[in-house]
Design an enzyme around this catalytic site. Sequence first.
Site, PDB file in Angstrom:
ATOM      1  N   SER A 261       0.814  -1.213   0.000  1.00 16.70           N
ATOM      2  CA  SER A 261       0.000   0.000   0.000  1.00 16.70           C
ATOM      3  C   SER A 261       0.846   1.261   0.000  1.00 16.70           C
ATOM      4  O   SER A 261       0.528   2.231  -0.701  1.00 16.70           O
ATOM      5  CB  SER A 261      -0.935  -0.002   1.213  1.00 16.70           C
ATOM      6  N   HIS A 319       0.856   4.762   4.549  1.00 16.56           N
ATOM      7  CA  HIS A 319       0.096   5.325   3.429  1.00 16.56           C
ATOM      8  C   HIS A 319       0.418   6.803   3.239  1.00 16.56           C
ATOM      9  O   HIS A 319       0.668   7.268   2.117  1.00 16.56           O
ATOM     10  CB  HIS A 319      -1.403   5.167   3.687  1.00 16.56           C
TER      11      HIS A 319
END
Length: 358
Positions: A261, A319
């Site tokens: 991610s 992230h």
Amino acid sequence: MPKKDRTAAFAVESAATANSNSMAAGTLLHLSCTGNKCLFATARYCKPQLQVSQYRQIRNLRRLKLPFLKSEIPVSNVKIGIGPSKLWMHLGFATAFSGASIVGAAIWEYEHIRQGTYKILNHYNNQFRINRTGWRGKVEKWWKTLSDGEKVFVPILFLNTVVFLAWRVPALQKTMVRYFSANPGSSVSCWPMIFSAFSHHNIFHLAVNMYVLHNFSTLAGQFLGKEQFVALYLSSGVISSFAAYLYKTIYKIPFMSLGASGAIMGILGCLLSEYPDVKLRIVFLPMFEFTAGAGLTALMLIDLTGCLLRWKYFDHAAHLGGALFGIFWQVWGIKNIWQKRDSILAWWREFREPPGSE
């Protein structure tokens, strides 16, 4: 009880040692997420290091009668807690690895252009080209139909799939936890910063990440080129891991993280900031349309909120770190680093073909 709740669990190196002559007091265990919640337990004497929310999670585990993974990971050399002194080492590794990725991508691009030029000028190679038949010929024909971005995506998908399957092999569990899960408190904490970007323990996690990356791979190949695409992906992966390390150290959060991610958010941060007016839709909600800039802003606000409120559903710090690096690369890095790689290429040409070698 579902079989996955009984068997899917993996340990994290975050233990306390009584003294140098004794064995480790216990190992913090991170069990497979159930209901989008990360569940923790301890093998023996780690209770003083756990937060109140983690005590509640342990209580729920005992009610479910999930087994503890005792003696799964050797913990005799693990230090207590997460010390900030190691962050300098992590920062140095992230910087060096990112720099090496960019230099390697520049050299790769130079060699690719050089090889293509020689193939055009040298008709001898074209005349004696081997035409493969059978399944090899079909694979070669299929490979030629892919865009540059898809030619980057396919190897990434292959590597992530191999690592996912490796998690299913019991004999490899110690190696996977040690090298393919990022944990700043681990005795091996640098290489997992990049290896964890190719690591998924859950099939849904793998599928979602690869689906998103595939959707943006062609655009990334067109805007960045496959060489710069790879460099940005790897750099975003290691820098997002450092952001997660920094967050875990500040808040003293002893759990591991893994997944692509952070690296994918670096690609999205770069592309969506370059094309902020592009219209996007969510696959499950096609009736809602929004701009790329608004989508990126919303994602970053969610991750920022997750960091401030210490949500544990996702690694929000990773992230956010990946997205910020992608934006930095689009705003400053391309112009001031990638487009000024002439000195690197001049050095490589001299190294590859030193004066007087002919």
